[in-house]
Enzyme design. Structure first.
Site, PDB file in Angstrom:
ATOM      1  N   GLU A  68      40.545 -13.130  12.412  1.00  0.00           N
ATOM      2  CA  GLU A  68      40.423 -13.280  10.950  1.00  0.00           C
ATOM      3  C   GLU A  68      41.423 -12.409  10.208  1.00  0.00           C
ATOM      4  OE1 GLU A  68      36.415 -14.402  12.685  1.00  0.00           O
ATOM      5  OE2 GLU A  68      37.775 -12.678  12.924  1.00  0.00           O
ATOM      6  N   PHE A 130      21.135 -12.747  11.943  1.00  0.00           N
ATOM      7  CA  PHE A 130      22.299 -12.733  12.831  1.00  0.00           C
ATOM      8  C   PHE A 130      23.571 -12.975  12.026  1.00  0.00           C
ATOM      9  CE2 PHE A 130      25.205 -15.195  15.664  1.00  0.00           C
ATOM     10  CZ  PHE A 130      25.506 -14.155  16.543  1.00  0.00           C
ATOM     11  N   GLN A 131      24.534 -12.094  12.212  1.00  0.00           N
ATOM     12  CA  GLN A 131      25.835 -12.136  11.530  1.00  0.00           C
ATOM     13  C   GLN A 131      25.689 -12.120  10.009  1.00  0.00           C
ATOM     14  OE1 GLN A 131      28.193 -15.356  13.307  1.00  0.00           O
ATOM     15  NE2 GLN A 131      29.005 -13.900  14.783  1.00  0.00           N
ATOM     16  N   LYS A 180      24.966 -20.863   4.009  1.00  0.00           N
ATOM     17  CA  LYS A 180      24.984 -22.111   4.760  1.00  0.00           C
ATOM     18  C   LYS A 180      24.099 -23.179   4.130  1.00  0.00           C
ATOM     19  CE  LYS A 180      25.198 -23.630   9.569  1.00  0.00           C
ATOM     20  NZ  LYS A 180      25.024 -23.209  10.994  1.00  0.00           N
ATOM     21  N   MET A 487      57.024   6.492  12.714  1.00  0.00           N
ATOM     22  CA  MET A 487      56.967   7.270  11.488  1.00  0.00           C
ATOM     23  C   MET A 487      56.055   8.488  11.648  1.00  0.00           C
ATOM     24  SD  MET A 487      58.425   7.391   8.580  1.00  0.00           S
ATOM     25  CE  MET A 487      58.996   5.778   8.058  1.00  0.00           C
TER      26      MET A 487
END
Length: 580
Positions: A68, A130-131, A180, A487
């Site tokens: 993602e 969940f999630q 959803k 760096m």
């Protein structure tokens, strides 16, 4: 800058899309189509699955990314190059939280971006489902606006408004969280017509005239061209203004490409690792016309010492940026292109600045960006210049973050806007490779796209080699591999007595072989004699290629202004830095 914006179910139902919708997911896709969105970047998952199902037969192309974070960076770069909001999708929970870095990046750089995230059904929210994650709460600080579409009737309008707002006025990221049950739920409500811009256009005429008079009277004028010039499509106006009135032009990092660096008036980039002559031009000017810049600390160094004698004319579309960091003597709020045209019309005469222009030319000679070629190691600057010489002027360059980013900035000659794609405000390592994917889709077919990366930065998102192999995208990645987080190593040498704590990356893989394992072409360079032939082969390959260039591990980026220092007191080497 962020706000949560619920969309009313009773808003006007004037519609711009005649496609019938049957559920919330179809309404979301209809809103994207109505807004002219052509491409999406994302990763499939449970809570966002209804939207993907609606995309199955849609006139929108989806690019599946490996992660993602890759999706959001690709969408971000797509927006930078195209000028239109890039769109990414992710599922709930970890999918949404994996977008946060990219959202914060786009927020600091004012890049047009839209994120659509799945969410657990509304009846499970707050129950540790969940999630489940509070996506709206988590992303509120790093978005221009975010939306929670709680019912099917709200989905289309929320997506429509998010796309519109992302590109309106000062661009930025927006997000729509889609439960959803809202995307699966029935609705026949298609999205409303896109909203019109409410951003300011022209600046106050009287204020413009006063500012123009100050500029005309200047002995040492300079234009500071920021990222807002590129995002506002104001590069033609800025170029006309600077060349007509013969005013030297300095750019910020986000402003790279807004003025051609091969022009006699170009002083190039200022700031911590900007050119010495650009920093001197800012420090010693008496009138500064700053357009579309937020005066961040990497540009200014110490605010108290920045441009001490300058009368500052600050042009910006966002009034909150005016005098936020640097006091504006003449604030001009408005669209960059429009205000530059106003100033041009109002300017009574060009500044009498022959001596100043000669001084700027003298500085460019005295503090040139020449470098030594070591006999026993590969100079990274040489690799950048060699690839620049091989490719057309309109090539799009993306980078990760680190020394390689600075060398690309310093040694590539940028002449066109929207050809420099990098992470500026957030400084996100790993940005370069997924950004090259988004840039490839946004660029013209005949434009080249190259990515300069470092070994540490490349390793953070190396999984994104899979999408360009799958899609056979013609991108060339050059890893300036010094086996350090370069760096960090440079700062450890300069300020921490050479203690290389966790910066030695001698354990990284052979990137040319890793590229071959993904299905890309891999190349390796170890010395200067191999550079031209190898780069030619990498560029000629019609598909993704990775060049593992093993550069001098001791090479440092100069000029350098110590953090918070006086930009007029820059170091050209380690010995000078030790004296600052």
């Amino acid at each position: 800058m962020s706000q949560q914006s619920p969309v009313s179910e009773t808003e006007s139902s004037q519609q711009s899309n005649d496609t019938p919708v049957t559920n919330g997911a179809e309404a979301a896709v209809a809103a994207l189509e109505a807004a002219g969105v052509e491409r999406l970047f994302g990763v499939q998952g449970g809570a966002i699955m209804p939207v993907y199902d609606a995309l199955y037969d849609a006139d929108v192309t989806h690019v599946t990314m490996a992660h993602e974070q890759g999706a959001v960076h690709a969408a971000d770069a797509y927006g930078v190059v195209s000028g239109r909001p890039g769109v990414c999708l992710a599922t709930s929970g970890p999918g949404a939280t994996n977008l946060v870095t990219g959202l914060a990046d786009a927020d600091l750089d004012s890049d047009p971006l839209v994120a659509l995230t799945g969410q657990v059904p509304t009846n499970l929210m707050g129950k540790d489902a969940f999630q489940e994650a509070d996506t709206v709460g988590i992303t509120r600080p790093v978005t221009k606006a975010n939306y929670f579409a709680s019912t099917p009737n709200r989905v289309g309008d929320a997506v429509r408004e998010a796309v519109s707002l992302a590109g309106d006025g000062r661009p930025g990221p927006t997000l729509v969280d889609l439960p959803k049950d809202a995307t699966l739920g029935e609705t026949d409500r298609a999205p409303d017509a896109p909203s019109t811009s409410t951003a300011p256009d022209s600046a106050d005429a009287e204020a413009v005239q006063v500012a123009a008079d100050a500029l005309a009277a200047a002995d040492r004028p300079v234009v500071l061209s920021g990222g807002g010039v590129v995002k506002g499509a104001a590069s033609p106006e800025l170029r006309r203004f600077a060349t007509e009135y013969e005013v030297p032009v300095v750019t910020t990092m986000p402003g790279i490409g807004s003025f051609p660096e091969d022009h006699d008036l170009a002083m190039e980039v200022a700031g911590m690792h900007g050119t010495g002559y650009a920093n001197l031009a800012l420090q010693q000017c008496d009138v500064m016309l700053a357009v579309g810049t937020r005066f961040d600390d990497r540009l200014t160094g110490g605010i108290d010492s920045f441009a001490p004698d300058a009368t500052v004319i600050h042009v910006d579309i966002d009034p909150t940026e005016i005098s936020k960091n640097v006091h504006a003597d003449h604030p001009l709020v408005g669209d960059a292109a429009t205000v530059l045209a106003q100033l041009s019309d109002a300017l009574p005469a060009a500044p009498d600045a022959d001596a100043w222009r000669e001084q700027c030319r003298t500085w460019k000679t005295a503090y040139s960006m020449e470098y030594d070629l070591p006999e026993d190691a590969l100079a990274p600057q040489f690799v950048v210049e060699a690839l620049d010489a091989l490719l057309p002027a309109d090539t799009v360059v993306t980078t990760g973050v680190g020394q390689h980013q600075m060398w690309a900035m310093q040694y590539w000659t940028f002449t066109e806007p929207r050809t420099w794609v990098s992470s500026h405000g957030l400084g996100t390592m790993g940005y370069g490779l997924p950004a090259a994917i988004g840039a490839r889709y946004a660029a013209d077919d005949d434009q080249s796209v190259v990515c300069f990366d470092g070994d540490g930065s490349f390793l953070m998102t190396v999984q994104e080699l899979a999408p360009p192999v799958r899609e056979q995208l013609d991108v060339t990645v050059v890893v300036l591999n010094n086996e350090y987080v370069g760096m960090v190593r440079q700062w450890q040498d300069a300020f921490f007595e050479g203690r290389h704590a966790a910066s030695d990356y001698s354990w990284v893989p052979e990137f040319d072989k890793l590229a071959e394992a993904f299905g890309a072409r891999g190349f390796r360079i170890d010395d200067h004699a191999e550079v031209e032939e190898t780069l030619e082969a990498a560029v000629a390959y019609d598909g993704p290629s990775v060049v593992d260039a093993h550069v001098d591990p001791d090479a440092d980026v100069y000029p350098m202004v110590p953090s918070g220092g006086d930009n007029g007191e820059f170091a050209m080497n380690q010995e000078q830095l030790d004296r600052l």
